[in-house]
Design an enzyme around this catalytic site. Structure first.
Site, PDB file in Angstrom:
ATOM      1  N   GLY A  57     -11.410  -5.033   4.944  1.00 11.78           N
ATOM      2  CA  GLY A  57     -11.316  -3.988   3.928  1.00 11.78           C
ATOM      3  C   GLY A  57      -9.874  -3.724   3.575  1.00 11.78           C
ATOM      4  O   GLY A  57      -9.006  -4.568   3.807  1.00 11.78           O
ATOM      5  N   ASN A  58      -9.604  -2.566   2.983  1.00  5.86           N
ATOM      6  CA  ASN A  58      -8.221  -2.192   2.682  1.00  5.86           C
ATOM      7  C   ASN A  58      -8.102  -0.672   2.709  1.00  5.86           C
ATOM      8  O   ASN A  58      -9.082   0.018   2.949  1.00  5.86           O
ATOM      9  CB  ASN A  58      -7.781  -2.785   1.337  1.00  5.86           C
ATOM     10  N   PHE A  59      -6.891  -0.177   2.468  1.00  4.22           N
ATOM     11  CA  PHE A  59      -6.626   1.254   2.671  1.00  4.22           C
ATOM     12  C   PHE A  59      -7.002   2.141   1.471  1.00  4.22           C
ATOM     13  O   PHE A  59      -6.708   3.322   1.467  1.00  4.22           O
ATOM     14  CB  PHE A  59      -5.145   1.476   2.984  1.00  4.22           C
ATOM     15  N   SER A  60      -7.640   1.586   0.456  1.00  2.00           N
ATOM     16  CA  SER A  60      -7.984   2.410  -0.710  1.00  2.00           C
ATOM     17  C   SER A  60      -8.928   3.542  -0.298  1.00  2.00           C
ATOM     18  O   SER A  60      -9.869   3.334   0.459  1.00  2.00           O
ATOM     19  CB  SER A  60      -8.656   1.535  -1.773  1.00  2.00           C
ATOM     20  N   ALA A 119      -9.993  -1.333  -5.362  1.00  5.33           N
ATOM     21  CA  ALA A 119      -9.202  -2.340  -4.659  1.00  5.33           C
ATOM     22  C   ALA A 119     -10.217  -3.338  -4.085  1.00  5.33           C
ATOM     23  O   ALA A 119     -10.737  -3.158  -2.988  1.00  5.33           O
ATOM     24  CB  ALA A 119      -8.384  -1.686  -3.555  1.00  5.33           C
TER      25      ALA A 119
END
Ligand code: CTP
Length: 396
Positions: free
Chosen positions: A208-211, A276
């Site tokens: 995943g990512n930090f969005s 994102a």
């Protein structure tokens, strides 16, 4: 924009109440019809006679008129209004509004109001800074109310700080801006992608990512306030839209987001790709949890996810507007413009991670808008809500 609008001005018991005579006068000058509702304490600060003379309507302050027994219907008032503005809003009234303490005509009218509500706090700096006030204002924001932030300046206590009610001219400007924005996207269908995507590795792990989705949901709120019919296709997030009309289609992975976007695209007038999206997903998703044993030097083989923005760009009709975001760490403008062209976008919003206070998980953002016609607009660092309103104002 205020011509013919029905506006309830709610006045509570603070020194700044004297300024509401000017507020009422300015609203009437702009063509609005104004009904004043006062708390009993507000009458100590400004007389109802002044206000009823200005509005041409009796001021409402009690549930009944004492001598005639006439009942004042807060429900009818709430339905009559196109907007309600509470100025000044004391800490006490803000607390009552946040918690539904309906012990006066103003708070009952607020609870019955179907129209947008604007709240202009006014209080001493310590009261303004108290966590209780901050929490109550956050609650009001979560109900979709608009807070007209108080200014810094000299207060009734002669202390200097944040807590001065915004000047009547600026309150009128906020209301006017609200009604002009409200018409801007009336009848338009706006689709927004927001948040991260999760690409499953096994039942408990993902890429995943930090969005956080804050920017996407701020855009959804701003578009809804501009009168649009808004749908958010949202990756996993903890944020919510403040505007109740915003519809949310929850998805998890990039492929699910792709399917939902492709399905909704033909019906959409404006599409803003703020998510994102993970560019890669594991080739194999394990059905059971991968164990630590025997995984020394483990590699996960990845495949490229579909580029949703590019896919929509390739089938975009001339009557549709497609907006992308670019999050860059280097060669920012160059990369953003390259993406604008490669994905056949009409507009791209550049977020630079190099700017402190901009990017993921912050409440502020600093963006530059590039359009397909070669124009460029750099906005200052401001709250994500303000950034969103500016992006919506600049859609073309
Ligand atoms: N985007 C998308 N689908 C993807 C990747 C990105 O729809 N699989 C969209 C994003 O929502 C954004 C724009 O494309 O509006 C640019 O996203 P970004 O991640 O900055 O660009 P990428 O094309 O993924 O390029 P890179 O990660 O190499 O910078």
């Amino acid at each position: 924009m205020l011509k013919g609008k029905h506006i309830i001005v709610g006045i509570t018991g603070g020194i700044a109440a004297y300024k509401t005579a000017t507020l009422v006068r300015l609203l009437i000058k702009q063509g609005a019809e104004v009904q004043v509702v006062m708390t009993p304490n507000a009458r100590e600060f400004i007389t109802p006679v002044t206000l009823s003379a200005l509005t041409g309507k009796p001021v409402v302050s009690e549930f009944f008129t004492a001598n005639t027994g006439e009942w004042h219907s807060h429900v009818d008032l709430g339905l009559w209004a196109d907007a309600m503005v509470i100025a000044p809003a004391t800490a006490s009234t803000i607390g009552k509004m946040a918690n539904g303490v309906a012990d006066n005509m103003l708070v009952t009218t607020y609870l019955s109001a179907k129209a947008p509500v604007f709240v202009a706090p006014a209080m001493d700096l310590d009261m303004m800074a108290h966590p209780s006030t901050a929490r109550n204002l956050d609650l009001l924001r979560s109900y979709g109310n608009h807070i007209i932030e108080p200014a810094e300046g000299e207060l009734a206590s002669h202390l200097v700080g944040r807590g001065r009610m915004e000047e009547p001219e600026n309150i009128v400007r906020v209301l006017d801006g609200f009604f002009s924005r409200k018409q801007r996207l009336a009848g338009k269908k706006v689709l927004i992608t927001a948040g991260p995507t999760y690409e499953r590795i096994d039942p408990v792990r993902f890429i995943g990512n930090f969005s956080t989705g804050k920017m996407g949901y701020a855009l959804a709120d701003a578009a809804a306030r501009a009168g649009a019919d808004v749908t958010v296709i949202s990756g996993p997030v903890n944020v919510k839209a403040s505007e109740h009309s915003v519809k949310v289609i929850p998805v998890e992975s990039a492929c699910q987001m792709y399917d939902a976007c492709v399905k909704a695209f033909p019906e959409s007038d404006i599409v803003i790709m703020c998510a994102a999206v993970a560019d890669y997903a594991p080739v194999d998703v394990h059905d059971t949890k991968i164990k630590r044993e025997n995984t020394e030097g483990m590699t996960i083989e990845l495949k490229r996810n579909p580029d949703i923005a590019a896919a929509l760009g390739s089938v975009k009709r001339p009557d549709q507007l497609l907006v992308g975001f670019a999050l860059e760490t280097d060669h920012e403008a160059e990369n953003a413009v390259r993406k604008l062209k490669a994905k056949n976008l009409d507009m791209i919003v550049l977020n630079s991670l190099a700017v402190p206070g901009a990017g993921f998980a912050t409440d502020t953002n600093q963006v530059t808008i590039f359009k397909a016609d070669g124009s460029e607009l750099s906005l200052p660092l401001m709250s994500k809500a303000e950034t969103a309103a500016n992006i919506i104002d600049n859609l073309s």
